[in-house]
Design a protein around this motif. Structure first.
Motif, PDB file in Angstrom:
ATOM      1  N   GLY A 195       0.817  -1.199  -0.068  1.00  0.00           N
ATOM      2  CA  GLY A 195      -0.048   0.106  -0.144  1.00  0.00           C
ATOM      3  C   GLY A 195       0.828   1.125  -0.002  1.00  0.00           C
ATOM      4  O   GLY A 195       2.084   1.073  -0.118  1.00  0.00           O
ATOM      5  N   PRO A 196       0.410   2.229   0.210  1.00  0.00           N
ATOM      6  CA  PRO A 196       1.120   3.508  -0.016  1.00  0.00           C
ATOM      7  C   PRO A 196       1.928   3.944   1.062  1.00  0.00           C
ATOM      8  O   PRO A 196       2.947   4.553   1.090  1.00  0.00           O
ATOM      9  N   ASP A 197       1.734   3.292   2.316  1.00  0.00           N
ATOM     10  CA  ASP A 197       2.699   3.441   3.498  1.00  0.00           C
ATOM     11  C   ASP A 197       4.201   2.637   3.287  1.00  0.00           C
ATOM     12  O   ASP A 197       5.158   3.244   3.697  1.00  0.00           O
ATOM     13  N   PHE A 198       4.180   1.797   1.933  1.00  0.00           N
ATOM     14  CA  PHE A 198       5.409   1.469   1.796  1.00  0.00           C
ATOM     15  C   PHE A 198       5.819   1.372   0.275  1.00  0.00           C
ATOM     16  O   PHE A 198       6.348   0.714  -0.403  1.00  0.00           O
ATOM     17  N   GLY A 199       5.258   2.651  -0.180  1.00  0.00           N
ATOM     18  CA  GLY A 199       5.511   2.871  -1.962  1.00  0.00           C
ATOM     19  C   GLY A 199       4.643   2.516  -2.760  1.00  0.00           C
ATOM     20  O   GLY A 199       4.909   2.542  -4.109  1.00  0.00           O
ATOM     21  N   GLY A 200       3.236   1.782  -2.561  1.00  0.00           N
ATOM     22  CA  GLY A 200       2.386   1.648  -3.324  1.00  0.00           C
ATOM     23  C   GLY A 200       1.949   2.767  -4.231  1.00  0.00           C
ATOM     24  O   GLY A 200       1.433   2.622  -5.592  1.00  0.00           O
ATOM     25  N   ASP A 201       2.204   4.147  -3.790  1.00  0.00           N
ATOM     26  CA  ASP A 201       1.742   5.287  -4.451  1.00  0.00           C
ATOM     27  C   ASP A 201       2.845   5.921  -5.331  1.00  0.00           C
ATOM     28  O   ASP A 201       2.797   6.805  -5.822  1.00  0.00           O
ATOM     29  N   ARG A 202       4.054   5.166  -5.132  1.00  0.00           N
ATOM     30  CA  ARG A 202       5.135   5.749  -5.824  1.00  0.00           C
ATOM     31  C   ARG A 202       5.897   4.644  -6.548  1.00  0.00           C
ATOM     32  O   ARG A 202       6.720   3.639  -6.505  1.00  0.00           O
ATOM     33  N   VAL A 203       5.194   4.177  -8.033  1.00  0.00           N
ATOM     34  CA  VAL A 203       5.482   3.175  -8.878  1.00  0.00           C
ATOM     35  C   VAL A 203       6.006   3.537 -10.250  1.00  0.00           C
ATOM     36  O   VAL A 203       5.306   4.542 -10.691  1.00  0.00           O
ATOM     37  N   GLU A 204       6.880   2.950 -10.733  1.00  0.00           N
ATOM     38  CA  GLU A 204       7.194   3.085 -12.155  1.00  0.00           C
ATOM     39  C   GLU A 204       7.416   1.703 -12.702  1.00  0.00           C
ATOM     40  O   GLU A 204       7.536   0.600 -12.151  1.00  0.00           O
ATOM     41  N   VAL A 205       7.027   1.541 -14.130  1.00  0.00           N
ATOM     42  CA  VAL A 205       6.922   0.124 -14.873  1.00  0.00           C
ATOM     43  C   VAL A 205       7.879   0.486 -16.075  1.00  0.00           C
ATOM     44  O   VAL A 205       8.112   1.333 -16.432  1.00  0.00           O
ATOM     45  N   ARG A 206       8.771  -0.753 -16.145  1.00  0.00           N
ATOM     46  CA  ARG A 206       9.636  -0.754 -17.297  1.00  0.00           C
ATOM     47  C   ARG A 206       9.323  -2.157 -18.321  1.00  0.00           C
ATOM     48  O   ARG A 206       9.650  -3.024 -17.914  1.00  0.00           O
ATOM     49  N   PRO A 207       8.501  -1.720 -19.090  1.00  0.00           N
ATOM     50  CA  PRO A 207       7.798  -2.983 -19.812  1.00  0.00           C
ATOM     51  C   PRO A 207       8.691  -3.809 -20.709  1.00  0.00           C
ATOM     52  O   PRO A 207       8.534  -5.124 -20.627  1.00  0.00           O
ATOM     53  N   ASP A 208       9.811  -3.311 -21.208  1.00  0.00           N
ATOM     54  CA  ASP A 208      10.598  -4.041 -21.931  1.00  0.00           C
ATOM     55  C   ASP A 208      11.390  -4.999 -21.035  1.00  0.00           C
ATOM     56  O   ASP A 208      11.503  -6.251 -21.780  1.00  0.00           O
ATOM     57  N   ALA A 209      11.609  -4.550 -19.893  1.00  0.00           N
ATOM     58  CA  ALA A 209      12.685  -5.324 -18.720  1.00  0.00           C
ATOM     59  C   ALA A 209      11.567  -6.188 -18.200  1.00  0.00           C
ATOM     60  O   ALA A 209      12.152  -7.044 -17.116  1.00  0.00           O
ATOM     61  N   MET A 210      10.476  -6.008 -18.090  1.00  0.00           N
ATOM     62  CA  MET A 210       9.430  -6.738 -17.184  1.00  0.00           C
ATOM     63  C   MET A 210       9.860  -6.449 -15.768  1.00  0.00           C
ATOM     64  O   MET A 210      10.025  -7.389 -14.961  1.00  0.00           O
ATOM     65  N   GLU A 211       9.994  -5.044 -15.508  1.00  0.00           N
ATOM     66  CA  GLU A 211      10.191  -4.740 -14.053  1.00  0.00           C
ATOM     67  C   GLU A 211       9.200  -3.650 -13.594  1.00  0.00           C
ATOM     68  O   GLU A 211       8.615  -2.642 -14.250  1.00  0.00           O
ATOM     69  N   VAL A 212       9.202  -3.710 -12.456  1.00  0.00           N
ATOM     70  CA  VAL A 212       8.293  -2.834 -11.559  1.00  0.00           C
ATOM     71  C   VAL A 212       9.223  -2.111 -10.463  1.00  0.00           C
ATOM     72  O   VAL A 212       9.638  -2.715  -9.822  1.00  0.00           O
ATOM     73  N   VAL A 213       9.120  -0.881 -10.405  1.00  0.00           N
ATOM     74  CA  VAL A 213       9.853  -0.220  -9.483  1.00  0.00           C
ATOM     75  C   VAL A 213       9.126   0.687  -8.513  1.00  0.00           C
ATOM     76  O   VAL A 213       8.261   1.453  -8.614  1.00  0.00           O
ATOM     77  N   VAL A 214       9.161   0.141  -7.132  1.00  0.00           N
ATOM     78  CA  VAL A 214       8.540   0.469  -6.191  1.00  0.00           C
ATOM     79  C   VAL A 214       9.170   1.363  -5.078  1.00  0.00           C
ATOM     80  O   VAL A 214       9.923   0.648  -4.565  1.00  0.00           O
ATOM     81  N   ASP A 215       9.093   2.707  -4.945  1.00  0.00           N
ATOM     82  CA  ASP A 215       9.752   3.490  -4.133  1.00  0.00           C
ATOM     83  C   ASP A 215      11.184   3.324  -4.292  1.00  0.00           C
ATOM     84  O   ASP A 215      12.089   3.287  -3.355  1.00  0.00           O
ATOM     85  N   GLY A 216      11.648   2.935  -5.452  1.00  0.00           N
ATOM     86  CA  GLY A 216      13.092   3.142  -5.936  1.00  0.00           C
ATOM     87  C   GLY A 216      13.544   1.487  -5.920  1.00  0.00           C
ATOM     88  O   GLY A 216      14.699   1.316  -6.443  1.00  0.00           O
ATOM     89  N   VAL A 217      12.654   0.688  -5.346  1.00  0.00           N
ATOM     90  CA  VAL A 217      13.086  -0.780  -5.341  1.00  0.00           C
ATOM     91  C   VAL A 217      12.664  -1.470  -6.553  1.00  0.00           C
ATOM     92  O   VAL A 217      11.443  -1.526  -6.874  1.00  0.00           O
ATOM     93  N   VAL A 218      13.564  -1.948  -7.270  1.00  0.00           N
ATOM     94  CA  VAL A 218      13.421  -2.749  -8.863  1.00  0.00           C
ATOM     95  C   VAL A 218      12.750  -4.375  -8.258  1.00  0.00           C
ATOM     96  O   VAL A 218      13.494  -4.965  -7.636  1.00  0.00           O
ATOM     97  N   GLU A 219      11.490  -4.520  -8.701  1.00  0.00           N
ATOM     98  CA  GLU A 219      11.089  -5.918  -8.942  1.00  0.00           C
ATOM     99  C   GLU A 219      11.179  -6.672 -10.392  1.00  0.00           C
ATOM    100  O   GLU A 219      10.495  -5.803 -11.258  1.00  0.00           O
ATOM    101  N   THR A 220      11.572  -7.594 -10.378  1.00  0.00           N
ATOM    102  CA  THR A 220      11.307  -8.502 -11.651  1.00  0.00           C
ATOM    103  C   THR A 220      10.270  -9.291 -11.571  1.00  0.00           C
ATOM    104  O   THR A 220      10.075 -10.076 -10.750  1.00  0.00           O
ATOM    105  N   VAL A 221       9.229  -8.968 -12.647  1.00  0.00           N
ATOM    106  CA  VAL A 221       8.110  -9.867 -12.543  1.00  0.00           C
ATOM    107  C   VAL A 221       7.970 -10.494 -13.904  1.00  0.00           C
ATOM    108  O   VAL A 221       8.647 -10.160 -15.045  1.00  0.00           O
TER     109      VAL A 221
END
Length: 420
Positions: free
Chosen positions: A244-270
């Protein structure tokens, strides 16, 4: 009351009965144009044509020859519903006398009272109903726009996006991660993301039981939250994690070509990412000058009439009307009010006070159905809830099964009510 097709249609018909006043001999028929053939537009076109007994000329503008409902598309993802069962054509609406035009509405001249079509044609109206559903707010999820919807589907409009998302889910690598980027309020079908997670979890628990689901959500809370979280713990323990927003749910970026989701600066590969962006009224509402800074079209609560133009009505997801959620049930309910008002104004038939209702059902697992709903009336400034209900945590299995069966009856009833 248990809702099935017969009771749904019977209630709808009783609420809309009115006697049309005869038109003067030789008088041209008044003209109603409806933009959008979904739950709102299809209903209002059908009801005006049916209940005016031919006294009103009704044109429905809808680019798709077959309309696929967004509601129950989650059940298609979960394997409980066939894709073809989501699709409905306009043959019965046309047989009622509605002139169905399969084209895009690309502009509205409200002074001349005409609608411009992509084909170059123009259609005039005495009353206009705008029911275009939703569009997405550009840039609301950094890194995503509609050009990326093949890599990271939204599947939040009717059509083939649901098929694409289902294919991606079923072909995830073993132990992979499904990520949903949930939308901010307000958005179409408030319980929809929670039900979608449930249906994805249902599939993965069968074909990929070590897979994980990650929800990135900008909202503090969401519709039916306690019911969904209870169900996920019961049916899919350890599979679903929500940020949720307390842990960065409102601060997200996606990188479709790399299939990455960046949550509050932390990169998650999905492995699969379902991006549901922020939403606004369908584009034609904006082009017609019917929206405000919120992106939605403000209406009067008594009849869904645009606050920008007394000859225009906006209903369904595109409208800013108050307490009603953006749902197929809401759009259908609002459409009956609008049909009654327009028919009354154009033919002299009786206009009844506006009453609205909504129910949203969700399936969590096999035979585990839950619901939320309310009845509404027109307040001084907006539509207001006058009574409400919601399923409770801890309900027994038989009640949940009955709730699911009730949802099936509702679906069959509403599509018959819209498409005939």
């Amino acid at each position: 009351m248990t809702l099935n097709r017969r009771t749904f249609l019977g209630t709808a018909t009783a609420a809309s009965v009115a006697l049309s006043a005869p038109m003067a001999l030789g008088q041209a028929k008044p003209r109603v144009v409806v933009i959008g053939g979904g739950s709102g537009g299809g209903t209002v076109a059908r009801y005006i044509a049916k209940d005016s007994n031919g006294a009103v000329d009704v044109t429905l503008i809808e680019p798709s020859r077959k309309y696929y409902t967004c509601y129950f598309s989650n059940l298609y993802l979960g394997g409980f519903w066939e894709f073809d069962a989501l699709g409905h054509d306009y043959g019965n609406i046309a047989r009622l006398g509605v002139n169905v035009v399969h084209d895009w509405a690309v502009g509205v001249d409200r002074d001349a009272q005409t609608v411009a079509l992509a084909s170059g044609e123009s259609i005039s109206y005495d009353r206009l109903v705008v029911a275009p559903g939703i569009d997405f707010v550009e840039g609301s999820v950094p890194g995503w726009d509609v050009s990326q919807q093949s890599l990271m589907p939204h599947a939040y409009k009717s059509g083939t996006q649901a098929q694409l998302l289902k294919h991606q889910i079923e072909n995830m690598r073993e132990g992979g991660t499904f990520c949903m980027v949930a939308p901010p309020n307000p958005y179409r079908c408030p319980p929809g993301p929670g039900e979608r997670v449930s249906m994805v979890a249902h599939v993965l628990s069968q074909i990929n039981p070590t897979a994980k689901i990650l929800i990135v959500d900008p909202k503090e809370n969401y519709s039916k939250q306690a019911l969904f979280e209870e169900g996920w713990e019961r049916h899919y323990p350890g599979m679903v994690t929500r940020i949720g927003p307390d842990f960065g749910g409102d601060r997200v970026e996606v990188r479709p070509d790399a299939m990455e989701v960046v949550v509050d600066g932390v990169v998650e590969t999905v492995d699969v990412c379902n991006v549901i962006p922020a939403q606004k009224a369908g584009k034609i509402a904006e082009l017609a000058g019917l929206t405000n800074d919120s992106g939605w079209a403000p209406v009067l609560p008594s009849d869904m009439r645009s606050r920008m133009d007394e000859n225009v009505f906006v209903l369904g997801d595109a409208s800013a009307q108050g307490a009603m959620p953006k749902s197929g049930f809401s759009a259908n309910s609002q459409a009956k009010v609008v049909a009654n008002v327009i028919r009354g104004e154009l033919t002299g038939s009786r206009i009844f006070p506006a009453r609205y209702s909504n129910t949203c059902w969700s399936l969590i697992a096999t035979d585990d159905g839950v619901k939320v709903g309310a009845n509404y009336e027109a307040g001084d400034d907006q539509i207001e809830s006058v009574s409400s209900f919601i399923s409770q945590t801890g309900e027994d299995a038989e009640l949940r099964r009955q709730t699911y069966e009730e949802s099936i009856g509702w679906y069959n009833g509403i599509v018959a009510d819209i498409f005939g």
